[in-house]
Design a protein around this motif. Structure first.
Motif, PDB file in Angstrom:
ATOM      1  N   MET A   1       0.882  -1.139  -0.444  1.00  0.00           N
ATOM      2  CA  MET A   1       0.500   0.185  -0.277  1.00  0.00           C
ATOM      3  C   MET A   1       0.915   1.271  -0.327  1.00  0.00           C
ATOM      4  SD  MET A   1      -2.839   1.585   2.951  1.00  0.00           S
ATOM      5  CE  MET A   1      -3.171   0.418   3.032  1.00  0.00           C
ATOM      6  N   LYS A   2       0.654   2.061  -1.221  1.00  0.00           N
ATOM      7  CA  LYS A   2       1.020   3.376  -0.492  1.00  0.00           C
ATOM      8  C   LYS A   2       0.619   4.870  -0.777  1.00  0.00           C
ATOM      9  CE  LYS A   2       4.172   6.169  -4.430  1.00  0.00           C
ATOM     10  NZ  LYS A   2       5.430   6.256  -5.350  1.00  0.00           N
ATOM     11  N   ILE A   3       0.272   5.500   0.719  1.00  0.00           N
ATOM     12  CA  ILE A   3       0.145   6.458   0.369  1.00  0.00           C
ATOM     13  C   ILE A   3       0.593   8.308   0.101  1.00  0.00           C
ATOM     14  CG2 ILE A   3      -1.939   7.949   2.398  1.00  0.00           C
ATOM     15  CD1 ILE A   3      -1.555   5.475   3.754  1.00  0.00           C
ATOM     16  N   THR A   4       0.229   8.911  -0.717  1.00  0.00           N
ATOM     17  CA  THR A   4       0.454   9.894  -0.535  1.00  0.00           C
ATOM     18  C   THR A   4       0.230  10.978  -0.344  1.00  0.00           C
ATOM     19  OG1 THR A   4       1.918   9.122  -2.459  1.00  0.00           O
ATOM     20  CG2 THR A   4       1.780  11.404  -2.572  1.00  0.00           C
ATOM     21  N   ILE A   5       0.752  11.972   0.630  1.00  0.00           N
ATOM     22  CA  ILE A   5       0.002  13.251   0.838  1.00  0.00           C
ATOM     23  C   ILE A   5       0.636  14.392   0.438  1.00  0.00           C
ATOM     24  CG2 ILE A   5      -0.509  14.514   3.313  1.00  0.00           C
ATOM     25  CD1 ILE A   5      -0.384  12.088   4.649  1.00  0.00           C
ATOM     26  N   ASN A   6      -0.091  15.359  -0.346  1.00  0.00           N
ATOM     27  CA  ASN A   6       0.579  16.790  -0.524  1.00  0.00           C
ATOM     28  C   ASN A   6       0.065  17.717   0.356  1.00  0.00           C
ATOM     29  OD1 ASN A   6       1.595  15.437  -2.911  1.00  0.00           O
ATOM     30  ND2 ASN A   6      -0.042  15.517  -3.584  1.00  0.00           N
ATOM     31  N   ILE A   7       1.299  18.345   0.537  1.00  0.00           N
ATOM     32  CA  ILE A   7       0.805  19.826   1.678  1.00  0.00           C
ATOM     33  C   ILE A   7       0.992  21.046   0.808  1.00  0.00           C
ATOM     34  CG2 ILE A   7       1.599  20.907   4.262  1.00  0.00           C
ATOM     35  CD1 ILE A   7       2.006  17.792   5.045  1.00  0.00           C
ATOM     36  N   ASP A   8       0.454  21.352   0.646  1.00  0.00           N
ATOM     37  CA  ASP A   8       0.754  22.954  -0.144  1.00  0.00           C
ATOM     38  C   ASP A   8       1.192  24.332   0.983  1.00  0.00           C
ATOM     39  OD1 ASP A   8       1.221  25.104  -1.964  1.00  0.00           O
ATOM     40  OD2 ASP A   8      -1.006  25.010  -1.860  1.00  0.00           O
ATOM     41  N   CYS A   9       2.872  24.434   0.564  1.00  0.00           N
ATOM     42  CA  CYS A   9       2.512  25.901   1.972  1.00  0.00           C
ATOM     43  C   CYS A   9       3.747  25.948   1.768  1.00  0.00           C
ATOM     44  CB  CYS A   9       2.633  25.298   3.331  1.00  0.00           C
ATOM     45  SG  CYS A   9       4.457  23.813   3.153  1.00  0.00           S
ATOM     46  N   THR A  10       4.467  27.462   1.934  1.00  0.00           N
ATOM     47  CA  THR A  10       5.462  28.011   1.483  1.00  0.00           C
ATOM     48  C   THR A  10       6.710  27.511   2.458  1.00  0.00           C
ATOM     49  OG1 THR A  10       5.045  29.824   3.563  1.00  0.00           O
ATOM     50  CG2 THR A  10       4.098  30.633   1.272  1.00  0.00           C
ATOM     51  N   PRO A  11       7.796  27.400   2.008  1.00  0.00           N
ATOM     52  CA  PRO A  11       9.788  27.326   3.101  1.00  0.00           C
ATOM     53  C   PRO A  11       9.016  28.206   4.476  1.00  0.00           C
ATOM     54  CG  PRO A  11       9.699  27.660   0.840  1.00  0.00           C
ATOM     55  CD  PRO A  11       8.283  28.019   0.379  1.00  0.00           C
ATOM     56  N   TYR A  17       6.790  25.354  10.815  1.00  0.00           N
ATOM     57  CA  TYR A  17       5.713  23.934  11.340  1.00  0.00           C
ATOM     58  C   TYR A  17       6.649  22.795  12.177  1.00  0.00           C
ATOM     59  CZ  TYR A  17       2.786  19.402  11.286  1.00  0.00           C
ATOM     60  OH  TYR A  17       2.128  18.505  11.970  1.00  0.00           O
ATOM     61  N   MET A  18       8.186  22.782  11.500  1.00  0.00           N
ATOM     62  CA  MET A  18       8.698  21.768  11.695  1.00  0.00           C
ATOM     63  C   MET A  18       9.201  22.193  13.104  1.00  0.00           C
ATOM     64  SD  MET A  18      10.699  19.291   8.693  1.00  0.00           S
ATOM     65  CE  MET A  18      10.034  20.697   6.841  1.00  0.00           C
TER      66      MET A  18
END
Length: 84
Positions: A1-11, A17-18
């Motif tokens: 199973m492969k799950i992809t999550i795309n997050i649209d944010c600026t650097p 966030y990190m």
């Protein structure tokens, strides 16, 4: 199973966030300091010194290298190895 999550944010948003620090103010201060030091050093140099600083081997050595290069290139043109 492969799950992809795309997050649209600026650097910037990703760094926040990190939990990474914002280094932009430090970079700006360092660039200002570097610019001030470069400007003070440039005003103290004479044009002839700037040219010599660009040639670490010295201008005379550069001319000698250039003469040797051109003599080799011209001698290659006079020796033809065509056997046709």
């Amino acid at each position: 199973m492969k799950i992809t999550i795309n997050i649209d944010c600026t650097p910037t948003e990703a760094r926040q966030y990190m939990g990474l620090p914002d280094v932009a103010p430090m970079q700006e201060e360092m660039l200002k300091d570097l610019q001030e030091r470069m400007m003070s050093n440039i005003s103290s140099l004479q044009p002839a010194e700037m040219i010599k600083a660009g040639f670490p081997v010295g201008l005379e050595s550069l001319l000698t290298i250039q003469k040797a290069f051109w003599s080799q290139m011209t001698s290659l043109g006079t020796h033809s190895d065509d056997k046709s």
